[in-house]
Design an enzyme around this catalytic site. Structure first.
Site, PDB file in Angstrom:
ATOM      1  N   GLY A   7     -22.785  10.555 -24.944  1.00 42.49           N
ATOM      2  CA  GLY A   7     -24.079  10.813 -25.599  1.00 42.49           C
ATOM      3  C   GLY A   7     -24.586  12.166 -25.147  1.00 42.49           C
ATOM      4  O   GLY A   7     -25.786  12.433 -25.113  1.00 42.49           O
ATOM      5  N   VAL A  12     -31.389  13.885 -23.845  1.00 44.33           N
ATOM      6  CA  VAL A  12     -31.318  13.431 -22.453  1.00 44.33           C
ATOM      7  C   VAL A  12     -29.944  13.769 -21.863  1.00 44.33           C
ATOM      8  O   VAL A  12     -29.837  14.304 -20.761  1.00 44.33           O
ATOM      9  CB  VAL A  12     -31.586  11.915 -22.359  1.00 44.33           C
ATOM     10  N   GLY A  13     -28.888  13.494 -22.642  1.00 48.10           N
ATOM     11  CA  GLY A  13     -27.518  13.724 -22.164  1.00 48.10           C
ATOM     12  C   GLY A  13     -27.282  15.174 -21.794  1.00 48.10           C
ATOM     13  O   GLY A  13     -26.718  15.478 -20.743  1.00 48.10           O
ATOM     14  N   ARG A  84     -35.535   5.627 -32.434  1.00 50.03           N
ATOM     15  CA  ARG A  84     -36.285   4.726 -33.323  1.00 50.03           C
ATOM     16  C   ARG A  84     -36.954   5.536 -34.427  1.00 50.03           C
ATOM     17  O   ARG A  84     -37.576   6.550 -34.169  1.00 50.03           O
ATOM     18  CB  ARG A  84     -37.354   3.970 -32.512  1.00 50.03           C
ATOM     19  N   ARG A  90     -38.529  -2.650 -33.060  1.00 48.82           N
ATOM     20  CA  ARG A  90     -37.889  -2.461 -31.754  1.00 48.82           C
ATOM     21  C   ARG A  90     -36.594  -3.268 -31.647  1.00 48.82           C
ATOM     22  O   ARG A  90     -35.610  -2.832 -31.084  1.00 48.82           O
ATOM     23  CB  ARG A  90     -38.841  -2.904 -30.639  1.00 48.82           C
ATOM     24  N   ARG A 153     -43.214   9.163 -12.321  1.00 47.30           N
ATOM     25  CA  ARG A 153     -44.409   9.500 -13.107  1.00 47.30           C
ATOM     26  C   ARG A 153     -45.667   8.986 -12.402  1.00 47.30           C
ATOM     27  O   ARG A 153     -46.692   9.675 -12.326  1.00 47.30           O
ATOM     28  CB  ARG A 153     -44.300   8.884 -14.510  1.00 47.30           C
ATOM     29  N   HIS A 177     -38.807  -1.601 -17.937  1.00 42.22           N
ATOM     30  CA  HIS A 177     -39.071  -0.217 -18.351  1.00 42.22           C
ATOM     31  C   HIS A 177     -39.732  -0.344 -19.717  1.00 42.22           C
ATOM     32  O   HIS A 177     -39.070  -0.358 -20.754  1.00 42.22           O
ATOM     33  CB  HIS A 177     -37.761   0.568 -18.429  1.00 42.22           C
TER      34      HIS A 177
HETATM   35  P1  NAP Z   1     -30.960  11.724 -29.008  1.00 49.54           P
HETATM   36  O1  NAP Z   1     -31.328  13.142 -28.724  1.00 49.54           O
HETATM   37  O2  NAP Z   1     -31.247  11.147 -30.354  1.00 49.54           O
HETATM   38  O3  NAP Z   1     -29.393  11.570 -28.683  1.00 49.54           O
HETATM   39  C1  NAP Z   1     -28.700  10.403 -28.973  1.00 49.54           C
HETATM   40  C2  NAP Z   1     -27.258  10.540 -28.581  1.00 49.54           C
HETATM   41  O4  NAP Z   1     -26.577   9.372 -29.031  1.00 49.54           O
HETATM   42  C3  NAP Z   1     -26.544  11.730 -29.210  1.00 49.54           C
HETATM   43  O5  NAP Z   1     -25.540  12.178 -28.348  1.00 49.54           O
HETATM   44  C4  NAP Z   1     -25.939  11.114 -30.471  1.00 49.54           C
HETATM   45  O6  NAP Z   1     -24.779  11.781 -30.895  1.00 49.54           O
HETATM   46  C5  NAP Z   1     -25.540   9.734 -29.938  1.00 49.54           C
HETATM   47  N1  NAP Z   1     -25.448   8.760 -31.029  1.00 49.54           N
HETATM   48  C6  NAP Z   1     -26.318   8.548 -32.045  1.00 49.54           C
HETATM   49  N2  NAP Z   1     -25.874   7.564 -32.849  1.00 49.54           N
HETATM   50  C7  NAP Z   1     -24.688   7.155 -32.343  1.00 49.54           C
HETATM   51  C8  NAP Z   1     -23.737   6.189 -32.737  1.00 49.54           C
HETATM   52  N3  NAP Z   1     -23.920   5.428 -33.838  1.00 49.54           N
HETATM   53  N4  NAP Z   1     -22.616   6.054 -31.996  1.00 49.54           N
HETATM   54  C9  NAP Z   1     -22.422   6.816 -30.906  1.00 49.54           C
HETATM   55  N5  NAP Z   1     -23.288   7.753 -30.484  1.00 49.54           N
HETATM   56  C10 NAP Z   1     -24.415   7.922 -31.190  1.00 49.54           C
HETATM   57  O7  NAP Z   1     -31.646  10.747 -27.967  1.00 49.54           O
HETATM   58  P2  NAP Z   1     -32.101  11.088 -26.455  1.00 49.54           P
HETATM   59  O8  NAP Z   1     -33.479  11.637 -26.471  1.00 49.54           O
HETATM   60  O9  NAP Z   1     -31.013  11.845 -25.790  1.00 49.54           O
HETATM   61  O10 NAP Z   1     -32.177   9.617 -25.834  1.00 49.54           O
HETATM   62  C11 NAP Z   1     -30.995   8.857 -25.654  1.00 49.54           C
HETATM   63  C12 NAP Z   1     -31.363   7.424 -25.286  1.00 49.54           C
HETATM   64  O11 NAP Z   1     -31.950   7.413 -23.990  1.00 49.54           O
HETATM   65  C13 NAP Z   1     -32.395   6.786 -26.218  1.00 49.54           C
HETATM   66  O12 NAP Z   1     -32.077   5.414 -26.380  1.00 49.54           O
HETATM   67  C14 NAP Z   1     -33.701   6.919 -25.444  1.00 49.54           C
HETATM   68  O13 NAP Z   1     -34.660   5.960 -25.826  1.00 49.54           O
HETATM   69  C15 NAP Z   1     -33.190   6.689 -24.041  1.00 49.54           C
HETATM   70  N6  NAP Z   1     -34.031   7.174 -22.943  1.00 49.54           N
HETATM   71  C16 NAP Z   1     -34.105   6.359 -21.840  1.00 49.54           C
HETATM   72  C17 NAP Z   1     -34.832   6.761 -20.743  1.00 49.54           C
HETATM   73  C18 NAP Z   1     -34.877   5.850 -19.556  1.00 49.54           C
HETATM   74  O14 NAP Z   1     -35.650   6.086 -18.619  1.00 49.54           O
HETATM   75  N7  NAP Z   1     -34.040   4.830 -19.501  1.00 49.54           N
HETATM   76  C19 NAP Z   1     -35.512   7.980 -20.747  1.00 49.54           C
HETATM   77  C20 NAP Z   1     -35.403   8.784 -21.880  1.00 49.54           C
HETATM   78  C21 NAP Z   1     -34.640   8.381 -22.998  1.00 49.54           C
HETATM   79  P3  NAP Z   1     -24.808  12.860 -32.108  1.00 49.54           P
HETATM   80  O15 NAP Z   1     -25.284  14.151 -31.498  1.00 49.54           O
HETATM   81  O16 NAP Z   1     -23.391  12.910 -32.565  1.00 49.54           O
HETATM   82  O17 NAP Z   1     -25.749  12.333 -33.160  1.00 49.54           O
END
Ligand code: NAP
Length: 325
Positions: A7, A12-13, A84, A90, A153, A177
């Site tokens: 990802g 985030v990644g 989302r 959700r 935070r 969370h």
């Molecule tokens: P994002 O920018 O939308 O990135 C999503 C990633 O997932 C991208 O690498 C995307 O690849 C990939 N992806 C999307 N659809 C997919 C699929 N069907 N199969 C495989 N890979 C797929 O999101 P983000 O902001 O990085 O957030 C990522 C996740 O972390 C979210 O669920 C967010 O809610 C969560 N998060 C958690 C925390 C925590 O504290 N746990 C904090 C922040 C965020 P492509 O580039 O190819 O589309």
């Protein structure tokens, strides 16, 4: 030490990749993207190499859409998932992401059976459970980021209120969370002195009272607030991920709050992943800390457990992944 991010094209990644690339303990970084996003991740790695050259740091970065390349990883960070959309419930999001997490977790187990999985994708407590079951890994090897970021935070808000350096605030948020997060006020201290020993909480603030309820609302909404303003959270999660990963790689034995599988260690709660304080090191979770809570905290923690367990059961029923960890 090898760290892989699945990802990595996400906000985030890629922020986590940038943070981790700078860490001395990371020698190899593997950034996994979907085939259609390979060009994007290659651009990301070239940009990171330029930044590292400026810092005089070298790390090997491999970009790939082939999961085989994560073989031999010490830690795999799993942040793939769909965001989302306004019309999405959700639970719909949870089911879609659960399928993605289950699929990747099975592949991680096949290709890199000795790695530790750090789950980021939301809803993270449920996704951690899905990753644990789908990988078949032991419970100490799969955990999620959530309350560590919430705790950071919360520390920030308290440091601002009390006008003290953030490192002087020792506090922790546990539970979900999400809206059912639980601040452990009974274990909070400033400068090592339990908060209850201050003659007034507002000692440093010119007697402006500290409003816990309002502050917790702010912590709960912190992610959405940032997303509303700039479209995503990046640096906060990235540094929190880096904290956890380097604690593992350096076998630091830090006490961090991660979403962990509970098997009766706290209040007898079993078969659910929740944010709890753990000792972290090279084997992953070395132990869940037995904690004492006030009656209010205990009630809120039990509620968090009930809510997350309900959501988890719904998702697991859907995925039909019932193997024991
Ligand atoms: P994002 O920018 O939308 O990135 C999503 C990633 O997932 C991208 O690498 C995307 O690849 C990939 N992806 C999307 N659809 C997919 C699929 N069907 N199969 C495989 N890979 C797929 O999101 P983000 O902001 O990085 O957030 C990522 C996740 O972390 C979210 O669920 C967010 O809610 C969560 N998060 C958690 C925390 C925590 O504290 N746990 C904090 C922040 C965020 P492509 O580039 O190819 O589309």
């Amino acid at each position: 030490m090898k760290v892989s991010i699945i990802g990595a094209t996400g906000r985030v990644g890629r922020a986590a990749a940038f943070c981790l690339a700078e860490e001395n303990s990371v020698n190899k970084l593997v950034l996994i993207a979907r085939e259609e996003s390979l060009c994007k991740i290659e651009g990301e790695s070239l940009d990171i190499y330029d930044a590292l050259a400026a810092k005089g740091v070298y790390v090997s970065i491999k970009t790939s859409c082939d999961l085989k390349d994560i073989e031999g990883s010490n830690v795999v960070v799993l942040s793939a998932g769909v965001p989302r959309t306004p019309d999405m419930l959700r639970m719909e999001l949870a089911v879609t992401n659960a399928k993605i997490i289950a699929e990747y977790s099975k592949k991680i187990a096949e290709v890199s059976p000795n790695s530790i999985i750090l789950v980021i994708t939301n809803p993270v407590d449920v996704m951690t459970y899905v990753a644990l079951k789908a990988s078949g890994f032991k419970k100490n090897k799969v955990f999620g980021l959530g309350n560590h970021l919430d705790s950071l935070r919360f520390k920030n808000y308290m440091a601002k209120h009390f006008h003290v350096h953030v490192s002087e605030i020792h506090t922790r948020i546990i539970g979900q969370h999400g809206p059912h997060m639980v601040p452990l006020i009974s274990s909070t201290s400033i400068g090592g002195i339990p908060i209850e020993y201050y003659s007034a909480w507002d000692y440093f603030t010119g007697y402006k009272p500290f409003d816990i309820k309002k502050t917790i609302e702010e912590v709960i909404n912190a992610g959405s607030n940032i997303i509303g303003k700039k479209g995503a959270t990046e640096y906060g999660p990235a540094f929190a991920i880096s904290n956890i990963v380097t604690t593992i790689l350096n076998d630091e034995n830090k006490i961090l709050t991660v979403s962990a599988f509970l098997d009766g260690e706290i209040e007898g709660i079993k078969d659910v992943c929740l944010g709890v304080p753990v000792k972290l090191g090279s084997e992953g979770i070395k132990g869940i800390l037995p904690i004492k809570m006030s009656e209010n905290e205990r009630e809120s923690f039990m509620k968090a457990s009930e809510v997350v367990k309900g959501n988890t059961e719904e998702i697991m029923e859907y995925l039909n992944l019932q193997d024991d960890p």
